[in-house]
Write a protein that holds these residues in place. Structure first.
Motif, PDB file in Angstrom:
ATOM      1  N   PHE A 115     -13.208  26.639  45.027  1.00  0.00           N
ATOM      2  CA  PHE A 115     -12.722  25.580  45.913  1.00  0.00           C
ATOM      3  C   PHE A 115     -13.727  24.437  46.029  1.00  0.00           C
ATOM      4  O   PHE A 115     -13.341  23.274  46.121  1.00  0.00           O
ATOM      5  N   THR A 116     -15.002  24.780  46.051  1.00  0.00           N
ATOM      6  CA  THR A 116     -16.035  23.735  46.124  1.00  0.00           C
ATOM      7  C   THR A 116     -16.033  22.899  44.849  1.00  0.00           C
ATOM      8  O   THR A 116     -16.125  21.666  44.894  1.00  0.00           O
ATOM      9  N   THR A 117     -15.897  23.565  43.712  1.00  0.00           N
ATOM     10  CA  THR A 117     -15.844  22.863  42.425  1.00  0.00           C
ATOM     11  C   THR A 117     -14.639  21.935  42.344  1.00  0.00           C
ATOM     12  O   THR A 117     -14.725  20.814  41.827  1.00  0.00           O
ATOM     13  N   LYS A 118     -13.500  22.384  42.886  1.00  0.00           N
ATOM     14  CA  LYS A 118     -12.257  21.605  42.839  1.00  0.00           C
ATOM     15  C   LYS A 118     -12.183  20.542  43.930  1.00  0.00           C
ATOM     16  O   LYS A 118     -11.246  19.745  43.956  1.00  0.00           O
ATOM     17  N   GLY A 119     -13.151  20.540  44.846  1.00  0.00           N
ATOM     18  CA  GLY A 119     -13.138  19.549  45.915  1.00  0.00           C
ATOM     19  C   GLY A 119     -12.183  19.864  47.044  1.00  0.00           C
ATOM     20  O   GLY A 119     -11.827  18.980  47.834  1.00  0.00           O
ATOM     21  N   VAL A 120     -11.734  21.140  47.130  1.00  0.00           N
ATOM     22  CA  VAL A 120     -10.870  21.549  48.245  1.00  0.00           C
ATOM     23  C   VAL A 120     -11.669  21.451  49.548  1.00  0.00           C
ATOM     24  O   VAL A 120     -11.146  21.054  50.580  1.00  0.00           O
ATOM     25  N   TRP A 121     -12.937  21.842  49.469  1.00  0.00           N
ATOM     26  CA  TRP A 121     -13.879  21.610  50.562  1.00  0.00           C
ATOM     27  C   TRP A 121     -15.253  21.337  49.980  1.00  0.00           C
ATOM     28  O   TRP A 121     -15.512  21.606  48.809  1.00  0.00           O
ATOM     29  N   TRP A 122     -16.110  20.779  50.774  1.00  0.00           N
ATOM     30  CA  TRP A 122     -17.474  20.468  50.333  1.00  0.00           C
ATOM     31  C   TRP A 122     -18.395  20.500  51.548  1.00  0.00           C
ATOM     32  O   TRP A 122     -17.950  20.547  52.698  1.00  0.00           O
ATOM     33  N   PHE A 123     -19.697  20.513  51.280  1.00  0.00           N
ATOM     34  CA  PHE A 123     -20.693  20.701  52.332  1.00  0.00           C
ATOM     35  C   PHE A 123     -21.544  19.449  52.521  1.00  0.00           C
ATOM     36  O   PHE A 123     -21.857  18.749  51.551  1.00  0.00           O
ATOM     37  N   ASP A 124     -21.891  19.199  53.754  1.00  0.00           N
ATOM     38  CA  ASP A 124     -22.821  18.121  54.077  1.00  0.00           C
ATOM     39  C   ASP A 124     -24.221  18.732  54.077  1.00  0.00           C
ATOM     40  O   ASP A 124     -24.598  19.452  55.008  1.00  0.00           O
ATOM     41  N   TYR A 125     -24.980  18.444  53.037  1.00  0.00           N
ATOM     42  CA  TYR A 125     -26.275  19.101  52.854  1.00  0.00           C
ATOM     43  C   TYR A 125     -27.338  18.611  53.827  1.00  0.00           C
ATOM     44  O   TYR A 125     -28.443  19.158  53.857  1.00  0.00           O
ATOM     45  N   ARG A 126     -26.999  17.643  54.646  1.00  0.00           N
ATOM     46  CA  ARG A 126     -27.936  17.241  55.697  1.00  0.00           C
ATOM     47  C   ARG A 126     -28.114  18.355  56.725  1.00  0.00           C
ATOM     48  O   ARG A 126     -29.124  18.386  57.432  1.00  0.00           O
ATOM     49  N   TYR A 127     -27.130  19.255  56.796  1.00  0.00           N
ATOM     50  CA  TYR A 127     -27.182  20.348  57.764  1.00  0.00           C
ATOM     51  C   TYR A 127     -27.721  21.644  57.158  1.00  0.00           C
ATOM     52  O   TYR A 127     -27.675  22.690  57.808  1.00  0.00           O
ATOM     53  N   THR A 128     -28.204  21.591  55.933  1.00  0.00           N
ATOM     54  CA  THR A 128     -28.701  22.791  55.268  1.00  0.00           C
ATOM     55  C   THR A 128     -30.147  22.600  54.813  1.00  0.00           C
ATOM     56  O   THR A 128     -30.684  21.493  54.845  1.00  0.00           O
ATOM     57  N   LEU A 129     -30.751  23.697  54.392  1.00  0.00           N
ATOM     58  CA  LEU A 129     -32.136  23.641  53.915  1.00  0.00           C
ATOM     59  C   LEU A 129     -32.236  22.995  52.538  1.00  0.00           C
ATOM     60  O   LEU A 129     -33.324  22.660  52.082  1.00  0.00           O
ATOM     61  N   GLY A 130     -31.085  22.859  51.858  1.00  0.00           N
ATOM     62  CA  GLY A 130     -31.056  22.158  50.578  1.00  0.00           C
ATOM     63  C   GLY A 130     -31.077  23.051  49.360  1.00  0.00           C
ATOM     64  O   GLY A 130     -31.025  22.560  48.229  1.00  0.00           O
ATOM     65  N   PHE A 131     -31.145  24.370  49.570  1.00  0.00           N
ATOM     66  CA  PHE A 131     -31.153  25.296  48.432  1.00  0.00           C
ATOM     67  C   PHE A 131     -29.726  25.616  48.016  1.00  0.00           C
ATOM     68  O   PHE A 131     -28.889  25.967  48.843  1.00  0.00           O
ATOM     69  N   LYS A 132     -29.450  25.521  46.708  1.00  0.00           N
ATOM     70  CA  LYS A 132     -28.107  25.782  46.184  1.00  0.00           C
ATOM     71  C   LYS A 132     -28.111  26.974  45.230  1.00  0.00           C
ATOM     72  O   LYS A 132     -29.066  27.180  44.485  1.00  0.00           O
ATOM     73  N   MET A 133     -27.013  27.708  45.248  1.00  0.00           N
ATOM     74  CA  MET A 133     -26.767  28.777  44.275  1.00  0.00           C
ATOM     75  C   MET A 133     -25.309  28.668  43.850  1.00  0.00           C
ATOM     76  O   MET A 133     -24.410  28.760  44.701  1.00  0.00           O
ATOM     77  N   ALA A 134     -25.074  28.432  42.572  1.00  0.00           N
ATOM     78  CA  ALA A 134     -23.715  28.299  42.030  1.00  0.00           C
ATOM     79  C   ALA A 134     -22.911  27.238  42.783  1.00  0.00           C
ATOM     80  O   ALA A 134     -21.710  27.389  43.005  1.00  0.00           O
ATOM     81  N   GLY A 135     -23.574  26.185  43.200  1.00  0.00           N
ATOM     82  CA  GLY A 135     -22.888  25.087  43.861  1.00  0.00           C
ATOM     83  C   GLY A 135     -22.696  25.260  45.356  1.00  0.00           C
ATOM     84  O   GLY A 135     -22.122  24.378  46.010  1.00  0.00           O
ATOM     85  N   LEU A 136     -23.163  26.383  45.904  1.00  0.00           N
ATOM     86  CA  LEU A 136     -23.036  26.635  47.335  1.00  0.00           C
ATOM     87  C   LEU A 136     -24.416  26.618  47.986  1.00  0.00           C
ATOM     88  O   LEU A 136     -25.390  27.086  47.399  1.00  0.00           O
ATOM     89  N   PRO A 137     -24.507  26.120  49.206  1.00  0.00           N
ATOM     90  CA  PRO A 137     -25.788  26.189  49.910  1.00  0.00           C
ATOM     91  C   PRO A 137     -26.154  27.638  50.199  1.00  0.00           C
ATOM     92  O   PRO A 137     -25.275  28.500  50.351  1.00  0.00           O
ATOM     93  N   LEU A 138     -27.447  27.915  50.249  1.00  0.00           N
ATOM     94  CA  LEU A 138     -27.917  29.269  50.540  1.00  0.00           C
ATOM     95  C   LEU A 138     -27.275  29.814  51.811  1.00  0.00           C
ATOM     96  O   LEU A 138     -26.891  30.990  51.881  1.00  0.00           O
ATOM     97  N   GLU A 139     -27.125  28.958  52.810  1.00  0.00           N
ATOM     98  CA  GLU A 139     -26.555  29.383  54.082  1.00  0.00           C
ATOM     99  C   GLU A 139     -25.121  29.895  53.937  1.00  0.00           C
ATOM    100  O   GLU A 139     -24.689  30.781  54.678  1.00  0.00           O
TER     101      GLU A 139
END
Length: 229
Positions: free
Chosen positions: A53-77
C-alpha cells in the motif's frame, strides 16, 4: 521532539502492559517468546500489505514524526507497531480471560459473525473500487469465516467484547497517527482508496483492519500456548 512522536506512541502503548507482565499473579513474561512467535505469524502478511500500500501510494508517512530509519519503505516505528499494539491487545485479553469469565459473550458468536460478514460483503461489493476498503473487507470476512466455520472457535464473542474494551486505546493511538492533537497526520491516506468515512480523524477501515488483526493475534497466541477452546 517532533521526530519522537511515532516512537513514543509505540512506547506508551506497550510500557504499562510490559511492566505488568512481571506481576506474580499474571506472569505474562513467561509467554514473551510465544507471543513474539505468534505475533510474527500475523505481522508478516500485514507488513507485506503495508509495504504494498505504501508503494502504491494508498497511504504514506510523514517522516517528520519518525526517527528517519526505513526498512522496505516503512519507517522503523511502523515495524514496531505490529508488535507493540498486538502486545497490548493480547496482554489485555489474557488478563481479562484469566481473572474474569465472559461465557455469556460467546452466545453472540453467530450474531457477530453473520452480521459482520453480511454487512462487510455488501460494503465490499458496493465499493470494490476502493482498494483499502475492499482488501479490509476480504481479510476480515475470511478471518471471521475461518475462525467460526472451519476452526470452530467459541471465543469470538469474548474477543469482540475485549476489542470494545480496547477501543479507547485504539482511538487514542490511531487518532494521533491520523492527525488528532498534532498539526498534521503521521499517516496520510489517498482519498480515492477508502470510503472517506472517518471517526474523528480515523478512517473507519482502520477499526475493521484492527479487528481482524486482533482476532488473528488471539488465534495464533492461543494456538501456540495451547490455550484453545
Amino acid at each position: 521532539m517532533m521526530q519522537y512522536t511515532y516512537i513514543l506512541i509505540n512506547f506508551f502503548t506497550v510500557i504499562i502492559c510490559f511492566l505488568a507482565s512481571f506481576d506474580r499473579r499474571i506472569q505474562f513474561n513467561k509467554l514473551f517468546l510465544k507471543f513474539f512467535l505468534s505475533s510474527t505469524i500475523v505481522a508478516v502478511p500485514f507488513i507485506l500489505w503495508d509495504i504494498w500500500f505504501t508503494t502504491k501510494g494508498v497511504w504514506w508517512f510523514d517522516y517528520r514524526y519518525t526517527l528517519g530509519f526505513k526498512m522496505a519503505g516503512l519507517p522503523l516505528e511502523e515495524w514496531l507497531f505490529f508488535y507493540c499494539i498486538p502486545f497490548a491487545c493480547v496482554f489485555t485479553y489474557y488478563c481479562l480471560e484469566k481473572f474474569f469469565t465472559f461465557n455469556r459473550a460467546d452466545l453472540f458468536n453467530n450474531l457477530i459473525v453473520f452480521t459482520s460478514v453480511i454487512v462487510l460483503s455488501v460494503v465490499g461489493l458496493l465499493y470494490y473500487d476502493r482498494i483499502y476498503t475492499l482488501l479490509t473487507v476480504i481479510v476480515t470476512v475470511l478471518t471471521l469465516s475461518y475462525l467460526h466455520f472451519i476452526a470452530k472457535k467459541e471465543w469470538i464473542g469474548k474477543a469482540s467484547f475485549v476489542y470494545l474494551v480496547l477501543l479507547p486505546g485504539f482511538f487514542a493511538v490511531n487518532g494521533i497517527l491520523t492527525g488528532s492533537f498534532i498539526p498534521s497526520p503521521v499517516v496520510n491516506y489517498n482519498p480515492g482508496d477508502f470510503l472517506g468515512v472517518r471517526m474523528g480523524t480515523i478512517p473507519v477501515e482502520d477499526a475493521v483492519y484492527g479487528y481482524s488483526q486482533f482476532l488473528l493475534n488471539i488465534y495464533f497466541f492461543k494456538k501456540i500456548t495451547k490455550n484453545e477452546k
